[in-house]
Design a protein around this motif. Structure first.
Motif, PDB file in Angstrom:
ATOM      1  N   LYS A  28       0.817  -1.210   0.000  1.00  0.00           N
ATOM      2  CA  LYS A  28       0.000   0.000   0.000  1.00  0.00           C
ATOM      3  C   LYS A  28       0.850   1.260   0.000  1.00  0.00           C
ATOM      4  CE  LYS A  28      -3.963  -2.046   2.253  1.00  0.00           C
ATOM      5  NZ  LYS A  28      -4.808  -2.063   3.439  1.00  0.00           N
ATOM      6  N   THR A  29       2.081   1.171   0.483  1.00  0.00           N
ATOM      7  CA  THR A  29       2.951   2.333   0.540  1.00  0.00           C
ATOM      8  C   THR A  29       3.696   2.553  -0.770  1.00  0.00           C
ATOM      9  OG1 THR A  29       4.741   0.990   1.436  1.00  0.00           O
ATOM     10  CG2 THR A  29       3.317   2.131   3.022  1.00  0.00           C
ATOM     11  N   SER A  30       3.376   1.783  -1.763  1.00  0.00           N
ATOM     12  CA  SER A  30       4.058   1.883  -3.043  1.00  0.00           C
ATOM     13  C   SER A  30       3.821   3.246  -3.685  1.00  0.00           C
ATOM     14  CB  SER A  30       3.560   0.788  -3.989  1.00  0.00           C
ATOM     15  OG  SER A  30       4.084   0.985  -5.267  1.00  0.00           O
ATOM     16  N   ILE A  31       4.816   3.739  -4.416  1.00  0.00           N
ATOM     17  CA  ILE A  31       4.691   5.031  -5.077  1.00  0.00           C
ATOM     18  C   ILE A  31       4.310   4.879  -6.535  1.00  0.00           C
ATOM     19  CG2 ILE A  31       6.231   6.223  -3.516  1.00  0.00           C
ATOM     20  CD1 ILE A  31       8.497   5.786  -5.429  1.00  0.00           C
ATOM     21  N   GLN A  32       4.089   3.663  -6.977  1.00  0.00           N
ATOM     22  CA  GLN A  32       3.729   3.427  -8.373  1.00  0.00           C
ATOM     23  C   GLN A  32       2.343   3.983  -8.665  1.00  0.00           C
ATOM     24  OE1 GLN A  32       5.581   1.664 -10.670  1.00  0.00           O
ATOM     25  NE2 GLN A  32       7.155   0.784  -9.385  1.00  0.00           N
ATOM     26  N   GLY A  33       2.219   4.790  -9.707  1.00  0.00           N
ATOM     27  CA  GLY A  33       0.930   5.212 -10.212  1.00  0.00           C
ATOM     28  C   GLY A  33       0.208   6.283  -9.421  1.00  0.00           C
ATOM     29  N   LYS A  34       0.783   6.806  -8.359  1.00  0.00           N
ATOM     30  CA  LYS A  34       0.119   7.857  -7.601  1.00  0.00           C
ATOM     31  C   LYS A  34       0.463   9.210  -8.209  1.00  0.00           C
ATOM     32  CE  LYS A  34      -0.014   5.624  -3.112  1.00  0.00           C
ATOM     33  NZ  LYS A  34       0.375   5.733  -1.717  1.00  0.00           N
ATOM     34  N   THR A  35      -0.540  10.038  -8.383  1.00  0.00           N
ATOM     35  CA  THR A  35      -0.299  11.393  -8.854  1.00  0.00           C
ATOM     36  C   THR A  35      -1.111  12.350  -8.006  1.00  0.00           C
ATOM     37  OG1 THR A  35      -2.063  11.232 -10.474  1.00  0.00           O
ATOM     38  CG2 THR A  35       0.163  10.714 -11.231  1.00  0.00           C
ATOM     39  N   SER A  36      -0.586  13.549  -7.826  1.00  0.00           N
ATOM     40  CA  SER A  36      -1.283  14.556  -7.044  1.00  0.00           C
ATOM     41  C   SER A  36      -0.668  15.916  -7.340  1.00  0.00           C
ATOM     42  CB  SER A  36      -1.154  14.239  -5.561  1.00  0.00           C
ATOM     43  OG  SER A  36      -1.688  15.279  -4.793  1.00  0.00           O
ATOM     44  N   LEU A  46       8.804  11.571  -3.482  1.00  0.00           N
ATOM     45  CA  LEU A  46      10.227  11.655  -3.833  1.00  0.00           C
ATOM     46  C   LEU A  46      11.108  11.163  -2.693  1.00  0.00           C
ATOM     47  CD1 LEU A  46      10.194  15.052  -5.743  1.00  0.00           C
ATOM     48  CD2 LEU A  46      10.446  12.765  -6.719  1.00  0.00           C
ATOM     49  N   ARG A  47      10.739  11.450  -1.453  1.00  0.00           N
ATOM     50  CA  ARG A  47      11.489  10.931  -0.302  1.00  0.00           C
ATOM     51  C   ARG A  47      11.428   9.405  -0.265  1.00  0.00           C
ATOM     52  NH1 ARG A  47       8.479  14.398   2.815  1.00  0.00           N
ATOM     53  NH2 ARG A  47       9.261  16.467   2.452  1.00  0.00           N
ATOM     54  N   GLN A  48      10.264   8.852  -0.556  1.00  0.00           N
ATOM     55  CA  GLN A  48      10.135   7.388  -0.591  1.00  0.00           C
ATOM     56  C   GLN A  48      11.048   6.806  -1.662  1.00  0.00           C
ATOM     57  OE1 GLN A  48       6.033   6.356  -1.103  1.00  0.00           O
ATOM     58  NE2 GLN A  48       5.425   7.175   0.874  1.00  0.00           N
ATOM     59  N   TYR A  94      13.018  19.263  -5.220  1.00  0.00           N
ATOM     60  CA  TYR A  94      12.549  18.193  -6.100  1.00  0.00           C
ATOM     61  C   TYR A  94      13.690  17.465  -6.807  1.00  0.00           C
ATOM     62  CZ  TYR A  94       7.729  19.735  -5.532  1.00  0.00           C
ATOM     63  OH  TYR A  94       6.501  20.038  -5.018  1.00  0.00           O
ATOM     64  N   THR A  95      14.802  18.155  -7.042  1.00  0.00           N
ATOM     65  CA  THR A  95      15.877  17.552  -7.833  1.00  0.00           C
ATOM     66  C   THR A  95      16.944  16.849  -6.994  1.00  0.00           C
ATOM     67  OG1 THR A  95      17.087  19.651  -7.879  1.00  0.00           O
ATOM     68  CG2 THR A  95      15.590  19.194  -9.721  1.00  0.00           C
ATOM     69  N   GLU A  96      17.144  17.284  -5.754  1.00  0.00           N
ATOM     70  CA  GLU A  96      18.191  16.708  -4.906  1.00  0.00           C
ATOM     71  C   GLU A  96      17.589  15.699  -3.931  1.00  0.00           C
ATOM     72  OE1 GLU A  96      21.435  17.389  -5.338  1.00  0.00           O
ATOM     73  OE2 GLU A  96      20.906  18.759  -6.942  1.00  0.00           O
ATOM     74  N   CYS A  97      18.323  14.641  -3.662  1.00  0.00           N
ATOM     75  CA  CYS A  97      17.835  13.612  -2.730  1.00  0.00           C
ATOM     76  C   CYS A  97      17.882  14.132  -1.297  1.00  0.00           C
ATOM     77  CB  CYS A  97      18.647  12.328  -2.868  1.00  0.00           C
ATOM     78  SG  CYS A  97      20.208  12.314  -1.995  1.00  0.00           S
ATOM     79  N   VAL A  98      17.217  13.431  -0.401  1.00  0.00           N
ATOM     80  CA  VAL A  98      17.154  13.857   1.003  1.00  0.00           C
ATOM     81  C   VAL A  98      18.534  13.858   1.666  1.00  0.00           C
ATOM     82  CG1 VAL A  98      14.784  13.146   1.376  1.00  0.00           C
ATOM     83  CG2 VAL A  98      16.588  11.531   1.816  1.00  0.00           C
ATOM     84  N   TRP A  99      19.475  13.125   1.127  1.00  0.00           N
ATOM     85  CA  TRP A  99      20.818  13.031   1.724  1.00  0.00           C
ATOM     86  C   TRP A  99      21.790  14.054   1.162  1.00  0.00           C
ATOM     87  CZ3 TRP A  99      19.801  10.331   5.714  1.00  0.00           C
ATOM     88  CH2 TRP A  99      18.930   9.262   5.652  1.00  0.00           C
ATOM     89  N   SER A 100      21.385  14.875   0.213  1.00  0.00           N
ATOM     90  CA  SER A 100      22.307  15.808  -0.448  1.00  0.00           C
ATOM     91  C   SER A 100      22.934  16.791   0.539  1.00  0.00           C
ATOM     92  CB  SER A 100      21.605  16.558  -1.576  1.00  0.00           C
ATOM     93  OG  SER A 100      20.578  17.376  -1.060  1.00  0.00           O
ATOM     94  N   LYS A 101      22.217  17.157   1.591  1.00  0.00           N
ATOM     95  CA  LYS A 101      22.757  18.093   2.586  1.00  0.00           C
ATOM     96  C   LYS A 101      23.924  17.487   3.356  1.00  0.00           C
ATOM     97  CE  LYS A 101      18.110  19.108   3.610  1.00  0.00           C
ATOM     98  NZ  LYS A 101      17.111  19.097   4.653  1.00  0.00           N
ATOM     99  N   TYR A 102      23.963  16.161   3.418  1.00  0.00           N
ATOM    100  CA  TYR A 102      24.956  15.473   4.252  1.00  0.00           C
ATOM    101  C   TYR A 102      26.110  14.881   3.447  1.00  0.00           C
ATOM    102  CZ  TYR A 102      20.829  15.808   7.159  1.00  0.00           C
ATOM    103  OH  TYR A 102      19.745  16.278   7.835  1.00  0.00           O
ATOM    104  N   ALA A 103      26.116  15.069   2.147  1.00  0.00           N
ATOM    105  CA  ALA A 103      27.124  14.448   1.288  1.00  0.00           C
ATOM    106  C   ALA A 103      28.540  14.899   1.624  1.00  0.00           C
ATOM    107  CB  ALA A 103      26.818  14.717  -0.182  1.00  0.00           C
ATOM    108  N   GLY A 104      28.728  16.134   2.008  1.00  0.00           N
ATOM    109  CA  GLY A 104      30.070  16.655   2.291  1.00  0.00           C
ATOM    110  C   GLY A 104      30.557  16.413   3.699  1.00  0.00           C
ATOM    111  N   LEU A 105      29.792  15.739   4.515  1.00  0.00           N
ATOM    112  CA  LEU A 105      30.159  15.542   5.918  1.00  0.00           C
ATOM    113  C   LEU A 105      31.092  14.379   6.166  1.00  0.00           C
ATOM    114  CD1 LEU A 105      26.731  16.238   7.632  1.00  0.00           C
ATOM    115  CD2 LEU A 105      28.663  17.783   7.385  1.00  0.00           C
TER     116      LEU A 105
END
Length: 106
Positions: A28-36, A46-48, A94-105
């Motif tokens: 049920k948590t699948s992101i396939q086919g959901k639009t909004s 996108l986080r999923q 929308y373009t960067e992943c949730v981990w992009s802030k931590y890439a340089g750490l």
């Protein structure tokens, strides 16, 4: 002491809903086919996508690059994710992943 452990166990299992995994069934948590058109829903989708290791690592790579790589590898990434990214190319949320802030750490 044993009765308090039983109470604690029953409370914990009562909180989390458990579902039986059935091969071939889409969760049920699948992101396939959901639009909004709701931005918070889109960002959640996108986080999923970011947190799903099925499509490979997402550090030091944009979401679109990750989507393209997964597509080329035959991993069948959700098309709705690519559409969301392409509709908001100028927005880093929308373009960067949730981990992009931590890439340089590291």
């Amino acid at each position: 002491m044993a009765s308090s452990n039983r109470r604690r166990t029953s409370q914990i299992t009562g909180v989390y809903r458990q579902e039986k995994w059935i091969p071939g069934k889409t969760p049920k948590t699948s992101i396939q086919g959901k639009t909004s058109d709701d931005p918070s829903h889109e960002l959640q989708v996108l986080r999923q996508f970011d947190l799903n290791w099925k499509y490979g690592p997402c550090i030091n790579i944009t979401r679109l690059e990750r989507w393209d790589r997964a597509y080329k590898l035959g991993l069948q990434p959700p098309k709705v994710v690519k559409e969301m990214i392409l509709n908001h190319l100028g927005d880093r949320n929308y373009t960067e992943c949730v981990w992009s802030k931590y890439a340089g750490l590291t």
